[in-house]
Design an enzyme around this catalytic site. Structure first.
Site, short mmCIF file in Angstrom:
data_model
loop_
_atom_site.label_atom_id
_atom_site.label_comp_id
_atom_site.label_asym_id
_atom_site.label_seq_id
_atom_site.Cartn_x
_atom_site.Cartn_y
_atom_site.Cartn_z
N ASP A 1 0.85 -1.19 0.00
CA ASP A 1 0.00 0.00 0.00
C ASP A 1 0.89 1.24 0.00
OD1 ASP A 1 -2.45 -1.41 0.11
OD2 ASP A 1 -2.23 -1.66 2.27
N ASP B 1 -7.18 -1.29 -4.37
CA ASP B 1 -8.21 -0.88 -3.41
C ASP B 1 -9.14 0.18 -4.02
OD1 ASP B 1 -7.07 -2.55 -1.50
OD2 ASP B 1 -5.75 -0.97 -0.76
#
Length: 202
Positions: free
Chosen positions: A144, A179
């Site tokens: 991420d 995401d």
């Protein structure tokens, strides 16, 4: 929308997702942060479990999560194929499913392969195809990097339930392209629900 166009959308999203993750993984030390704007930063973290860093307990928690994701993506893939081939569903639905499928598959790639492709990112830059990988098959960590602290360390009044008296940051999540794809797909299904599940072209 045809399957070919849906597959092309999935391919582009997967390409952008993986290129961004590999770049960050091989150019950032774990925890390193670069400020693009005051409200937008590239901050490298690795997510061992589900959304928001949630973990499944036990020795086989990560393995169970990865296998579950694979079955879920297989189901989403069938839903996409079935929607295009058999029901001629609206473009809203097909795009939403394609986005969710691409995002889920992008994070599965991390979980399945990254543990055996990369070495550790802690206090060093990771090397791709390392001879000393940090994990094993199905035990990779999801990369991420996007961080949008639009409001950072705002002093919340004492009377605010749960978070009163503590510094508050909005938006505090760190996420990736996959995401974003999943969230956008789900958002389309919620906001354009009637159009998404209307048969025929939209």
């Amino acid at each position: 929308m045809s399957l070919r166009k849906a597959y092309f959308l999935i391919f582009i999203l997967l390409l952008v997702d993986q290129v961004s993750k590999i770049y960050v993984k091989t150019n950032f030390v774990l925890g390193e942060e670069v400020t693009v704007f005051n409200w937008f930063k590239i901050h490298f973290i690795e997510n061992e479990g589900m959304a928001w860093g949630t973990k499944l307990p036990g020795e086989y928690g990560k393995l169970f999560l990865t296998v579950f994701r694979i079955f879920a993506v297989a189901g989403i893939g069938y839903w996409l194929w079935d929607s295009v081939r058999n029901h001629k569903s609206s473009n809203y639905l097909i795009v939403a499913i394609a986005l969710i499928f691409a995002g889920a598959l992008g994070n599965i790639i991390d979980s399945v392969f990254y543990g055996v492709i990369f070495n550790e990112s802690y206090q060093q830059l990771a090397v791709m195809f390392s001879e000393e990988p940090y994990g094993t098959w199905f035990h990779g960590q999801v990369v991420d990097m996007f961080y949008f602290p639009i409001i950072k360390d705002f002093p919340m009044p004492e009377w605010v339930p749960f978070i009163g008296g503590r510094p508050f940051t909005f938006f505090n999540a760190i996420f990736n392209v996959a995401d974003v794809a999943i969230s956008t797909g789900v958002g389309i299904l919620i906001v354009f629900n009637k159009k998404a599940f209307h048969k025929g072209d939209a």
